[in-house]
Design an enzyme around this catalytic site. Sequence first.
Site, PDB file in Angstrom:
ATOM      1  NE  ARG A 115     -14.402  -7.693   8.578  1.00 11.21           N
ATOM      2  CZ  ARG A 115     -13.491  -8.674   8.599  1.00 11.21           C
ATOM      3  NH1 ARG A 115     -13.729  -9.767   9.308  1.00 11.21           N
ATOM      4  NH2 ARG A 115     -12.371  -8.579   7.903  1.00 11.21           N
ATOM      5  CB  THR A 139     -14.751  -0.236   7.909  1.00  7.85           C
ATOM      6  OG1 THR A 139     -15.866  -0.482   8.758  1.00  7.85           O
ATOM      7  CG2 THR A 139     -13.667  -1.247   8.190  1.00  7.85           C
ATOM      8  CE  LYS A 169      -0.858   0.570   4.934  1.00  7.89           C
ATOM      9  NZ  LYS A 169      -1.855   0.975   5.914  1.00  7.89           N
ATOM     10  CG  ASP A 189      -1.906  -2.119  11.684  1.00 10.60           C
ATOM     11  OD1 ASP A 189      -2.009  -3.313  12.037  1.00 10.60           O
ATOM     12  OD2 ASP A 189      -2.299  -1.683  10.579  1.00 10.60           O
ATOM     13  NE  ARG A 190      -6.191  -5.726  12.346  1.00  8.10           N
ATOM     14  CZ  ARG A 190      -7.229  -6.361  11.876  1.00  8.10           C
ATOM     15  NH1 ARG A 190      -7.713  -7.401  12.512  1.00  8.10           N
ATOM     16  NH2 ARG A 190      -7.817  -5.976  10.757  1.00  8.10           N
ATOM     17  CD  GLU A 204     -10.811   0.750  11.585  1.00 14.29           C
ATOM     18  OE1 GLU A 204     -11.765   0.605  10.816  1.00 14.29           O
ATOM     19  OE2 GLU A 204      -9.650   0.443  11.294  1.00 14.29           O
ATOM     20  CD  GLU A 205     -14.792  -4.022  14.225  1.00 14.28           C
ATOM     21  OE1 GLU A 205     -14.609  -5.122  14.756  1.00 14.28           O
ATOM     22  OE2 GLU A 205     -14.464  -3.752  13.055  1.00 14.28           O
ATOM     23  CB  SER A 206     -11.001  -4.468  13.265  1.00 10.37           C
ATOM     24  OG  SER A 206     -10.627  -3.150  12.877  1.00 10.37           O
ATOM     25  CE  LYS A 220      -5.395  -1.428  12.078  1.00  8.61           C
ATOM     26  NZ  LYS A 220      -6.364  -1.398  10.999  1.00  8.61           N
TER      27      LYS A 220
END
Length: 543
Positions: free
Chosen positions: A496, A344, A126, A281-282, A363-365, A376
């Site tokens: 989802r 999202t 990306k 990032d999570r 984000e919820e993810s 993130k």
Amino acid sequence: MTMTIVRTDAFTDQKPGTSGLRKKVTTFKQINYLENFVQSTFNALGDCTGKNLVIGGDGRYYNQTAIQIILKMAAANGFSHVWVGQNGILSTPAASCLIRKYSAFGGIILSASHNPAGVDGDFGIKFNVSNGGPAPESITNGIYQQTLEISEYKIANAADLKLHELGQQTIGDMTVEVIDCVADYADLMQAIFDFDAIKQLLASDFSLRFDAMHAVTGPYAIEILEKRLGAAEGSVINGIPLNDFGQGHPDPNLTYAKELVDQMYADDAPDFGAASDGDGDRNMILGNHFFVTPSDSLAILAANATCVPAYNTGLKGIARSMPTSQAADRVAEKLGIEAHETPTGWKFFGNLLDADLATLCGEESFGTGSNHIREKDGLWAVLFWLNILAVKHQSVNEIVLAHWKLYGRNYYTRHDYEEVPSEQAEALMSHIQSQLSSLVGKNLDGRIVEYADNFSYLDPVDNSVSNNQGVRIGFIGGDRIIFRLSGTGTQGATLRVYIESYEDDATKLEQETQQALTQLIELASSIALIEKFTGRTEPTVIT
Ligand code: G1P
Ligand code: ZN
């Protein structure tokens, strides 16, 4: 420098998704596949002469091969300077940090995030823009257009670079500077958080476990948590990055971070547990026998932000993706600041952060972050929690329970149905869509539908509009059911289903989540006819 102009044919499947182009390694290895996408990216950016870039990836299989190709193409396209992480490694947040720190024109990040890696795994690429964040849709659409029209690409005729050697090398007029992948990021974390307070906490009778899941955050976590903050050696587990992530699925949730979860639910569990994903990032946050839902985590960080030096003067606003629970909105309301609801994908937060309309985003993810970078940031969230624990002298569990008592609890779950044949998933979404207009005002099992629509976002900064961002059914009182199809999968479709219910009765704050949401879960299945369309009776993953 000599270069070759290579004739090529367009591929029709190079449309970037929620987070760049993600495909099987076998797809990326097709002749000219990566090259086409890279040249299309450069073409979409216009004249690249004299510009500079940051390049790095999460270390998965094909990372180094791809970087060698990209460096040679960057030189042939006129770039003058590239910073590349040693051995081609940069976590996504570290790449964002470097783009900002060096005022780079942009960056190329090689990652498929939490998707499995290896010869038969996934790969991804990306482009991030000069603010350090993922390219907005105007650019990704431009890249896609170029991928459909491309007929040639440029590549320098040069030997491979020595990516293990720190320092400068050249390809023709372009300088390639191989940099330490951890130092700048660790310095940024040290400038944000109260390292002295965290050091004291870690020197006390407090134990932590961080699971790097054999992915990119290992070296970052060892440097920051063990070396700079003094956590006991071995606090970081699975800390050596492997190019197939140890054949695991580096997604920090209760299903895939099993080793950590087992430790955090054992008799001798540590006080604090956390994990990050493939590209760093999570984040997942756990207490002793306790899981913090990502949506709650965002709300709790916001409510306690003044514990952290970088945010001690308060927040400008809080932004969350549409399917993320509304817990953060309640905090924003109490703080008297704006709550933003975006589609999202992290790219939608960029404008809000740049315009200083939001300070924290989530984000919820399992994604949380702030205006310190434009991605993130997994370790940042871990340090934020540690900073709060160090200041408040309370356990994770106590902090979350106190939060629910004050604000009420947004019970929340996401059910994923993975690898559903695309036609079945599309048919299911059309079926839901066709009911929307007739649902408003209806009483469904005692809840009145307040709105039922397909979410559309008007960006308040550049006025761009993003349609079709997920179907929402909202009830009076705040309960919600949301359906959307994933934009990051590489095989079939992933449905989802997001379910949320608000509870402020102090006697009902500690129910088991799936139990508390049973009625809404059943309602979601019956509205969408999930079994009829997909043949599935159970979700693949529940978070
Ligand atoms: C998923 C998450 C989304 C996140 C993205 C990139 O996208 O749901 O919140 O921003 O991965 O990490 P999805 O597969 O749902 O399109
Ligand atoms: Zn990721």
